[in-house]
Design a protein around this motif. Structure first.
Motif, PDB file in Angstrom:
ATOM      1  N   HIS B 138     -94.650  17.311  52.997  1.00 24.86           N
ATOM      2  CA  HIS B 138     -93.719  17.604  51.845  1.00 24.86           C
ATOM      3  C   HIS B 138     -92.401  17.212  52.200  1.00 24.86           C
ATOM      4  O   HIS B 138     -91.679  16.772  51.296  1.00 24.86           O
ATOM      5  CB  HIS B 138     -93.933  19.217  51.978  1.00 24.86           C
ATOM      6  N   HIS B 139     -91.721  17.622  53.535  1.00 20.51           N
ATOM      7  CA  HIS B 139     -90.517  17.236  53.576  1.00 20.51           C
ATOM      8  C   HIS B 139     -90.057  15.793  53.648  1.00 20.51           C
ATOM      9  O   HIS B 139     -89.116  15.277  53.286  1.00 20.51           O
ATOM     10  CB  HIS B 139     -89.936  17.952  54.747  1.00 20.51           C
ATOM     11  N   MET B 141     -91.887  13.386  52.155  1.00 23.98           N
ATOM     12  CA  MET B 141     -91.868  13.057  50.510  1.00 23.98           C
ATOM     13  C   MET B 141     -90.259  13.136  50.127  1.00 23.98           C
ATOM     14  O   MET B 141     -89.885  12.198  49.367  1.00 23.98           O
ATOM     15  CB  MET B 141     -93.057  13.827  49.802  1.00 23.98           C
ATOM     16  N   HIS B 142     -89.780  14.337  50.382  1.00 22.79           N
ATOM     17  CA  HIS B 142     -88.423  14.289  49.813  1.00 22.79           C
ATOM     18  C   HIS B 142     -87.393  13.348  50.317  1.00 22.79           C
ATOM     19  O   HIS B 142     -86.656  12.688  49.702  1.00 22.79           O
ATOM     20  CB  HIS B 142     -87.924  15.697  50.073  1.00 22.79           C
ATOM     21  N   ALA B 143     -87.517  13.309  51.798  1.00 20.57           N
ATOM     22  CA  ALA B 143     -86.570  12.407  52.460  1.00 20.57           C
ATOM     23  C   ALA B 143     -86.820  10.881  52.153  1.00 20.57           C
ATOM     24  O   ALA B 143     -85.749  10.206  51.770  1.00 20.57           O
ATOM     25  CB  ALA B 143     -86.753  12.585  53.989  1.00 20.57           C
ATOM     26  N   ILE B 144     -88.020  10.524  51.953  1.00 24.09           N
ATOM     27  CA  ILE B 144     -88.279   9.032  51.559  1.00 24.09           C
ATOM     28  C   ILE B 144     -87.987   8.723  50.029  1.00 24.09           C
ATOM     29  O   ILE B 144     -87.479   7.631  49.793  1.00 24.09           O
ATOM     30  CB  ILE B 144     -89.759   8.705  52.038  1.00 24.09           C
ATOM     31  N   GLY B 145     -88.031   9.750  49.339  1.00 22.65           N
ATOM     32  CA  GLY B 145     -88.124   9.600  47.777  1.00 22.65           C
ATOM     33  C   GLY B 145     -86.520   9.225  47.683  1.00 22.65           C
ATOM     34  O   GLY B 145     -86.202   8.503  46.919  1.00 22.65           O
ATOM     35  N   GLY B 146     -85.732   9.964  48.380  1.00 23.27           N
ATOM     36  CA  GLY B 146     -84.160   9.786  48.309  1.00 23.27           C
ATOM     37  C   GLY B 146     -83.761   8.222  48.447  1.00 23.27           C
ATOM     38  O   GLY B 146     -82.904   7.790  48.008  1.00 23.27           O
ATOM     39  N   ARG B 147     -84.518   7.600  49.464  1.00 19.25           N
ATOM     40  CA  ARG B 147     -84.467   6.453  49.850  1.00 19.25           C
ATOM     41  C   ARG B 147     -84.673   5.305  48.636  1.00 19.25           C
ATOM     42  O   ARG B 147     -84.241   4.340  48.376  1.00 19.25           O
ATOM     43  CB  ARG B 147     -85.299   6.067  50.976  1.00 19.25           C
ATOM     44  N   MET B 148     -85.828   5.568  47.939  1.00 17.68           N
ATOM     45  CA  MET B 148     -86.704   4.879  46.935  1.00 17.68           C
ATOM     46  C   MET B 148     -85.960   4.857  45.493  1.00 17.68           C
ATOM     47  O   MET B 148     -85.583   4.085  44.743  1.00 17.68           O
ATOM     48  CB  MET B 148     -87.922   4.890  46.813  1.00 17.68           C
ATOM     49  N   PHE B 212     -82.188  22.588  51.818  1.00 10.99           N
ATOM     50  CA  PHE B 212     -83.089  22.340  53.095  1.00 10.99           C
ATOM     51  C   PHE B 212     -83.611  20.940  53.108  1.00 10.99           C
ATOM     52  O   PHE B 212     -83.412  20.276  54.068  1.00 10.99           O
ATOM     53  CB  PHE B 212     -84.271  23.306  53.219  1.00 10.99           C
ATOM     54  N   GLU B 213     -84.074  20.351  51.862  1.00  9.54           N
ATOM     55  CA  GLU B 213     -84.600  19.113  51.980  1.00  9.54           C
ATOM     56  C   GLU B 213     -83.417  18.279  52.336  1.00  9.54           C
ATOM     57  O   GLU B 213     -83.437  16.984  53.003  1.00  9.54           O
ATOM     58  CB  GLU B 213     -85.057  18.885  50.571  1.00  9.54           C
ATOM     59  N   PHE B 214     -82.169  18.435  51.682  1.00  4.25           N
ATOM     60  CA  PHE B 214     -81.333  17.506  51.639  1.00  4.25           C
ATOM     61  C   PHE B 214     -80.726  17.351  53.212  1.00  4.25           C
ATOM     62  O   PHE B 214     -80.516  16.351  53.809  1.00  4.25           O
ATOM     63  CB  PHE B 214     -80.095  18.070  50.867  1.00  4.25           C
ATOM     64  N   GLU B 215     -80.610  18.543  53.931  1.00  8.32           N
ATOM     65  CA  GLU B 215     -80.041  18.617  55.161  1.00  8.32           C
ATOM     66  C   GLU B 215     -81.171  17.895  56.304  1.00  8.32           C
ATOM     67  O   GLU B 215     -80.790  17.457  57.241  1.00  8.32           O
ATOM     68  CB  GLU B 215     -79.682  20.037  55.822  1.00  8.32           C
ATOM     69  N   PHE B 216     -82.441  18.151  55.729  1.00  8.18           N
ATOM     70  CA  PHE B 216     -83.582  17.678  56.608  1.00  8.18           C
ATOM     71  C   PHE B 216     -83.220  16.122  56.826  1.00  8.18           C
ATOM     72  O   PHE B 216     -83.226  15.421  57.915  1.00  8.18           O
ATOM     73  CB  PHE B 216     -85.087  17.889  56.040  1.00  8.18           C
TER      74      PHE B 216
END
Lengths: 236, 236
Positions: B138-139, B141-148, B212-216
DNA sequence: ACCTGAACACCGTTCAAGT
DNA sequence: ACCTGAACACCGTTCAAGT
């Protein structure tokens, strides 16, 4: 009839009042509903009155982005690079969250306005002060930029030629003067931009290798995921 | 007069032809110059003819995004999660680079269309197949999503209420049926969405803790930078 | 110096009508 | 079933004129 009322509402327009009103209006109604005509109405003024303070709608949007970037806190002093960078990124994020339209607006801008350049410059300064090489700073700026917003990709690139217009030829002496001005105001950015490809004597740099920057950040994340996975990380 | 010419150019319109034409037109003239009227002209048709195949301009943009997402290669089989993920991210990046307007268009969409959901589902599948927990997936997905691209933030959130409209009340049985359909088609996404906050019996989830997702992702990058810095990393 | 008013060339979308 | 034409309520921006 009611002269003092007339006087009250007829506050003199100026660029700042226009930008502030535009920001508030976008906050209220969204960026897609922000039109020159509607903004004029909000300011009790005929649409064309705005054009004395702002070249056109594009420049209005540039100005709005400037307002938001100026809301970001300056770097915290007397601390290590890591927490300085962390705090500043979170401050930038807070500014963007206060204005939900800002992300999209920033991403649609291709102009680099002074506030944006100033932000990037002082951001690079935090890393350089922490002992980072110019080289590493450069790539870190790209990687972290993608986290906060999507526009850092082209920051150090040559200005992209505007569709349908021939690129403007800038005389050599004007270019030199511009570079010197840039060096004064944005020393870190210039340092980064000129550190690569200096073998051919160009001062401007040739734009970044997008593919390299992308994979740089991607692989940092993948390695991070792997480490968390191996150590059985959980969010609780 | 020239009947066969008339017949040739009057190819029957359909949704696919409209979307393909819209993608090509945006490739040529940019997304800001793509209008319903101009697209109609390109297709030798009166503007209103488009509305038989597309609800409105918003839905046209949704459809264009679908076309682009469908260009992304499926996951590579028989390899470790890391190179599968890496390849797929790079394939997505290539698709976005073929259509310079796509990033902005994706970011402006709030609807999740089937192709987008399918992409996210099979993406999560790569991580789960690699042994990642649902939580970590889950986390990630968020982190990598921000990349793409920037739109993953809200993927698992409840649909944001449209400005100015009262949120539509969905009957309980319809909700249940929808969830079952989702479970069939997007099992991984549903697994992720339902794994958190299951203590209160809700199936839909409550949106992610953005902060949380952002700081992760931010801290993963900061740790990565630190490691590179310590080991004196250089791009050459 | 700053604001106005009318006009131009565009938008997305509705409605009622045509084949 | 699919396309048309006229109309409505908007856009951003020009130009020439007003104070």
């Amino acid at each position: 009839m009611t002269p003092q009322v007339e006087v009250e509402r007829r506050v003199r327009l100026n660029r700042d009042r226009v930008l502030q009103a535009a920001v508030s209006l976008a906050d209220e109604v969204g960026i897609e509903a922000l039109s020159m005509r509607r903004l004029a109405q909000e300011l009790d003024v005929v649409p064309m009155a705005l054009y004395k303070h702002v070249e056109n709608k594009e420049e209005l949007l540039d100005g709005m982005v400037e307002v938001i970037v100026e809301e970001i806190d300056p770097p915290i002093r007397d601390t290590d690079w890591k927490s300085a960078v962390r705090q500043r990124v979170l401050s930038a994020r807070r500014a963007l969250q206060r204005h939900p339209w800002a992300r999209q607006a920033i991403e649609s801008r291709t102009n680099k306005t002074p506030a944006v350049l100033g932000f990037m410059d002082s951001f690079a300064g935090m890393l350089l002060a922490g002992g980072f090489s110019v080289d590493l700073t450069h790539h870190v700026m790209h990687a972290i930029g993608g986290r906060m917003w999507g526009f850092t990709q082209e920051l150090f690139d040559d200005a992209a030629p505007v569709k349908g217009e021939a690129p403007v030829e800038v005389p050599a002496e004007v270019r030199a003067a511009t570079v010197q001005q840039m060096q004064q105001r944005y020393p870190n950015i210039v340092a980064i931009a000129t550190s690569r490809n200096h073998d051919d004597g160009s001062v401007v740099g040739h734009g970044c290798d997008d593919e390299f920057e992308f994979e740089f950040a991607l692989d940092l994340l993948l390695d991070g995921f792997e480490r968390l996975h191996e150590r059985g990380w959980s969010s609780r």
